[in-house]
Design a protein around this motif. Structure first.
Motif, mmCIF file in Angstrom:
data_model
loop_
_atom_site.group_PDB
_atom_site.id
_atom_site.type_symbol
_atom_site.label_atom_id
_atom_site.label_comp_id
_atom_site.label_asym_id
_atom_site.label_seq_id
_atom_site.Cartn_x
_atom_site.Cartn_y
_atom_site.Cartn_z
ATOM 1 N N UNK A 1 0.810 -1.237 0.000
ATOM 2 C CA UNK A 1 0.000 0.000 0.000
ATOM 3 C C UNK A 1 0.838 1.281 0.000
ATOM 4 N N UNK A 2 1.996 1.261 0.656
ATOM 5 C CA UNK A 2 2.866 2.441 0.650
ATOM 6 C C UNK A 2 3.428 2.681 -0.750
ATOM 7 N N UNK A 3 3.942 1.632 -1.359
ATOM 8 C CA UNK A 3 4.532 1.760 -2.696
ATOM 9 C C UNK A 3 3.458 2.155 -3.707
ATOM 10 N N UNK B 1 -7.760 4.724 -2.001
ATOM 11 C CA UNK B 1 -6.727 3.785 -2.429
ATOM 12 C C UNK B 1 -5.706 4.425 -3.361
ATOM 13 N N UNK B 2 -5.688 5.736 -3.440
ATOM 14 C CA UNK B 2 -4.777 6.433 -4.344
ATOM 15 C C UNK B 2 -4.007 7.513 -3.601
ATOM 16 N N UNK B 3 -2.870 7.856 -4.158
ATOM 17 C CA UNK B 3 -2.077 8.983 -3.671
ATOM 18 C C UNK B 3 -1.699 8.877 -2.210
ATOM 19 N N UNK B 4 -1.615 10.013 -1.567
ATOM 20 C CA UNK B 4 -1.193 9.991 -0.165
ATOM 21 C C UNK B 4 -2.234 9.338 0.744
ATOM 22 N N UNK B 5 -3.496 9.282 0.297
ATOM 23 C CA UNK B 5 -4.557 8.815 1.193
ATOM 24 C C UNK B 5 -4.397 7.350 1.574
ATOM 25 N N UNK C 1 -0.792 3.697 6.917
ATOM 26 C CA UNK C 1 0.283 4.021 7.859
ATOM 27 C C UNK C 1 -0.211 4.105 9.289
ATOM 28 N N UNK C 2 -1.381 4.697 9.496
ATOM 29 C CA UNK C 2 -1.956 4.759 10.841
ATOM 30 C C UNK C 2 -2.281 3.350 11.346
ATOM 31 N N UNK C 3 -2.787 2.502 10.462
ATOM 32 C CA UNK C 3 -3.071 1.114 10.846
ATOM 33 C C UNK C 3 -1.784 0.398 11.233
ATOM 34 N N UNK C 4 -0.744 0.591 10.461
ATOM 35 C CA UNK C 4 0.520 -0.107 10.745
ATOM 36 C C UNK C 4 1.132 0.389 12.054
ATOM 37 N N UNK C 5 1.062 1.672 12.342
ATOM 38 C CA UNK C 5 1.578 2.143 13.633
ATOM 39 C C UNK C 5 0.808 1.496 14.784
ATOM 40 N N UNK C 6 -0.505 1.362 14.643
ATOM 41 C CA UNK C 6 -1.294 0.695 15.682
ATOM 42 C C UNK C 6 -0.910 -0.782 15.783
ATOM 43 N N UNK D 1 11.804 2.112 3.248
ATOM 44 C CA UNK D 1 10.838 2.167 2.144
ATOM 45 C C UNK D 1 9.609 2.974 2.557
ATOM 46 N N UNK D 2 9.094 2.722 3.756
ATOM 47 C CA UNK D 2 7.919 3.453 4.239
ATOM 48 C C UNK D 2 8.197 4.953 4.264
ATOM 49 N N UNK D 3 9.342 5.340 4.792
ATOM 50 C CA UNK D 3 9.667 6.769 4.882
ATOM 51 C C UNK D 3 9.821 7.393 3.499
ATOM 52 N N UNK D 4 10.432 6.683 2.582
ATOM 53 C CA UNK D 4 10.583 7.210 1.212
ATOM 54 C C UNK D 4 9.206 7.405 0.573
ATOM 55 N N UNK D 5 8.334 6.426 0.744
ATOM 56 C CA UNK D 5 6.989 6.530 0.157
ATOM 57 C C UNK D 5 6.194 7.672 0.782
#
Length: 149
Positions: free
Chosen positions: A17-19, A42-46, A52-57, A138-142
């Motif tokens: 999803x990040x890529x 499902x597009x762009x920064x959204x 990203x919020x889900x992954x931090x949780x 990778x996450x930070x770059x995306x």
């Protein structure tokens, strides 16, 4: 020590999803196709912000599990630290895509510090930091593409 195959493959799959989000920012026609055919979230920064919020949780839960492996003196601090990524995502991702993206980037950098702390105290597998540094880069770059492109 090398990263076991299952955690490596699942970690890499978790980057999709990040890529995808970064690619749809860099290729606006693909972003528009995604909005029309799959949906705007499902597009762009959204997609990156939501996921990203889900992954931090999710990572808060992982750290909670690591806290359970700490000795009795360190465990309470470990539990307290483990909830920070989820709280960060909840409290800091409002506003527009730029501010939320920067906040998520800060959250993932902080998470990497927490990963290191738990690793340093022997609560993680020995290969943990190798995996986490690779995935976090990778996450930070995306997220940077989403926030600044």
């Amino acid at each position: 020590m090398s990263i076991p195959r299952a955690p490596l493959l699942l970690g890499l799959a978790g980057l999709i999803p990040f890529v995808w989000g970064a690619v749809t920012v860099l290729l606006p026609d693909l972003g528009m196709w995604t909005v029309r055919n799959i949906g705007a979230r499902f597009a762009g920064p959204y997609v990156m912000l939501f996921y990203g919020a889900i992954i931090l949780a999710f990572m808060s839960g992982v750290l909670w599990g690591f806290a359970a492996k700490l000795d009795a003196a360190r465990a309470p601090t470990g539990y307290a630290l483990s909830v920070i990524p989820a709280l960060w995502a909840f409290l800091m991702t409002g506003g527009g895509p730029t501010g939320a993206g920067i906040s998520l980037m800060a959250g993932f950098i902080g998470l990497l510090g927490l990963d290191w702390l738990f690793w340093r105290h022997g609560a993680t597998p020995p290969w943990w930091m190798e995996l986490r540094v690779m995935l976090s880069a990778v996450v930070l770059a995306c997220l940077a593409v989403g926030a600044f492109a």
